[in-house]
Design a protein around this motif. Structure first.
Motif, PDB file in Angstrom:
ATOM      1  N   ALA A 156      81.254  27.927  61.300  1.00 14.82           N
ATOM      2  CA  ALA A 156      80.506  29.001  61.955  1.00 14.82           C
ATOM      3  C   ALA A 156      81.180  29.418  63.259  1.00 14.82           C
ATOM      4  O   ALA A 156      81.229  30.613  63.583  1.00 14.82           O
ATOM      5  CB  ALA A 156      79.071  28.567  62.221  1.00 14.82           C
ATOM      6  N   LEU A 157      81.719  28.457  64.004  1.00 16.70           N
ATOM      7  CA  LEU A 157      82.402  28.780  65.255  1.00 16.70           C
ATOM      8  C   LEU A 157      83.658  29.600  64.980  1.00 16.70           C
ATOM      9  O   LEU A 157      83.932  30.593  65.684  1.00 16.70           O
ATOM     10  CB  LEU A 157      82.732  27.501  66.034  1.00 16.70           C
ATOM     11  CG  LEU A 157      83.408  27.673  67.399  1.00 16.70           C
ATOM     12  CD1 LEU A 157      82.589  28.586  68.321  1.00 16.70           C
ATOM     13  CD2 LEU A 157      83.647  26.306  68.041  1.00 16.70           C
ATOM     14  N   ARG A 159      84.133  31.543  62.416  1.00 20.10           N
ATOM     15  CA  ARG A 159      83.670  32.870  61.995  1.00 20.10           C
ATOM     16  C   ARG A 159      83.283  33.705  63.206  1.00 20.10           C
ATOM     17  O   ARG A 159      83.595  34.882  63.294  1.00 20.10           O
ATOM     18  CB  ARG A 159      82.494  32.754  61.020  1.00 20.10           C
ATOM     19  CG  ARG A 159      82.066  34.097  60.439  1.00 20.10           C
ATOM     20  CD  ARG A 159      80.984  33.964  59.367  1.00 20.10           C
ATOM     21  NE  ARG A 159      81.327  32.955  58.381  1.00 20.10           N
ATOM     22  CZ  ARG A 159      80.665  31.789  58.229  1.00 20.10           C
ATOM     23  NH1 ARG A 159      79.629  31.503  58.995  1.00 20.10           N
ATOM     24  NH2 ARG A 159      81.031  30.935  57.310  1.00 20.10           N
ATOM     25  N   TYR A 160      82.597  33.081  64.166  1.00 20.80           N
ATOM     26  CA  TYR A 160      82.207  33.775  65.391  1.00 20.80           C
ATOM     27  C   TYR A 160      83.446  34.316  66.123  1.00 20.80           C
ATOM     28  O   TYR A 160      83.478  35.479  66.546  1.00 20.80           O
ATOM     29  CB  TYR A 160      81.423  32.817  66.287  1.00 20.80           C
ATOM     30  CG  TYR A 160      81.188  33.324  67.683  1.00 20.80           C
ATOM     31  CD1 TYR A 160      80.256  34.333  67.935  1.00 20.80           C
ATOM     32  CD2 TYR A 160      81.914  32.814  68.765  1.00 20.80           C
ATOM     33  CE1 TYR A 160      80.041  34.815  69.224  1.00 20.80           C
ATOM     34  CE2 TYR A 160      81.705  33.289  70.048  1.00 20.80           C
ATOM     35  CZ  TYR A 160      80.776  34.291  70.270  1.00 20.80           C
ATOM     36  OH  TYR A 160      80.575  34.761  71.535  1.00 20.80           O
ATOM     37  N   VAL A 163      84.813  37.247  64.264  1.00 22.38           N
ATOM     38  CA  VAL A 163      83.957  38.434  64.415  1.00 22.38           C
ATOM     39  C   VAL A 163      84.231  39.107  65.761  1.00 22.38           C
ATOM     40  O   VAL A 163      84.327  40.340  65.840  1.00 22.38           O
ATOM     41  CB  VAL A 163      82.467  38.060  64.261  1.00 22.38           C
ATOM     42  CG1 VAL A 163      81.560  39.180  64.747  1.00 22.38           C
ATOM     43  CG2 VAL A 163      82.152  37.723  62.803  1.00 22.38           C
ATOM     44  N   VAL A 164      84.415  38.314  66.801  1.00 23.55           N
ATOM     45  CA  VAL A 164      84.734  38.888  68.116  1.00 23.55           C
ATOM     46  C   VAL A 164      86.082  39.603  68.056  1.00 23.55           C
ATOM     47  O   VAL A 164      86.213  40.745  68.510  1.00 23.55           O
ATOM     48  CB  VAL A 164      84.729  37.800  69.218  1.00 23.55           C
ATOM     49  CG1 VAL A 164      85.272  38.355  70.539  1.00 23.55           C
ATOM     50  CG2 VAL A 164      83.325  37.239  69.411  1.00 23.55           C
ATOM     51  N   ALA A 188      82.332  36.123  75.269  1.00 23.97           N
ATOM     52  CA  ALA A 188      82.424  35.295  74.056  1.00 23.97           C
ATOM     53  C   ALA A 188      82.741  33.850  74.384  1.00 23.97           C
ATOM     54  O   ALA A 188      82.213  32.920  73.745  1.00 23.97           O
ATOM     55  CB  ALA A 188      83.471  35.871  73.108  1.00 23.97           C
TER      56      ALA A 188
END
Length: 195
Positions: A156-157, A159-160, A163-164, A188
């Motif tokens: 998840a990290l 992916r974050y 995404v940024v 971020a």
């Protein structure tokens, strides 16, 4: 019997193809656009690179090798925070280089679908997933080493972070400047967990 030597610099021509795909996307780049930018005729394009799809894949590989070298360098940083900061800051700089089109070939190259049934977009998405998986593996190692808190979801990290970076790419293509992208990176980075 050897064939006739190539009358052009294949790497320089490929660099010019990268620019065409970057500015126009896969679908928007016609063979005429490509051959004119590359300084070659269609038979030379086909002989050196195959068809448009093969040229696109080679252009993306060249882009990944040179324009995205910072992503590989980020993975070698000593801490998870440094990995993420290096990646996002270098990404913001790359998206706003004055000598390159704004944004990111990986994002712009496949936004429009068309005659290729979405193949270019799927290829680029798979390429981005590969980068995300490499980042997730590095962050998982940071969890194992105690550099990130126990229970941190490395997938998840990663992916974050992606995404940024992808959001910044869209904004850069729309005209956002480097300081604006770095301001987003500043925010971020506050979300990166500490041990």
């Amino acid at each position: 019997m050897a064939g006739r030597p190539r009358g052009f610099d294949a790497d320089a021509a490929l660099d010019r193809a990268v620019e065409v795909f970057w500015r126009q996307g896969y679908e928007g780049a016609s063979l005429t656009d490509l051959t004119e930018a590359m300084g070659i005729n269609r038979p030379s394009l086909y002989a050196a690179y195959g068809n448009k799809d093969e040229l696109f894949r080679r252009a993306v590989a060249r882009y990944a090798e040179f324009d995205m070298a910072y992503a590989r360098a980020a993975l070698t940083q000593p801490s998870a925070y440094a990995v993420i900061e290096h990646f996002l800051r270098a990404n913001a700089d790359a998206l706003t280089r004055p000598d390159r089109p704004p944004g990111c070939l990986s994002i712009q190259g496949g936004l429009a679908g068309g005659s290729d049934s979405g193949q270019a977009a799927q290829f680029l998405a798979a390429s981005r997933r590969t980068g995300e998986q490499a980042l997730a593996a590095r962050l998982a190692r940071a969890v194992d080493e105690g550099d990130l808190p126990p229970g941190t979801d490395a997938v998840a990290l990663a992916r974050y972070v992606m995404v940024v970076s992808e959001g910044n790419a869209v904004h850069a293509a729309a005209g956002a400047d480097r300081p604006s992208l770095h301001a987003t990176v500043d925010l971020a980075l506050r979300a990166v967990p500490h041990p």
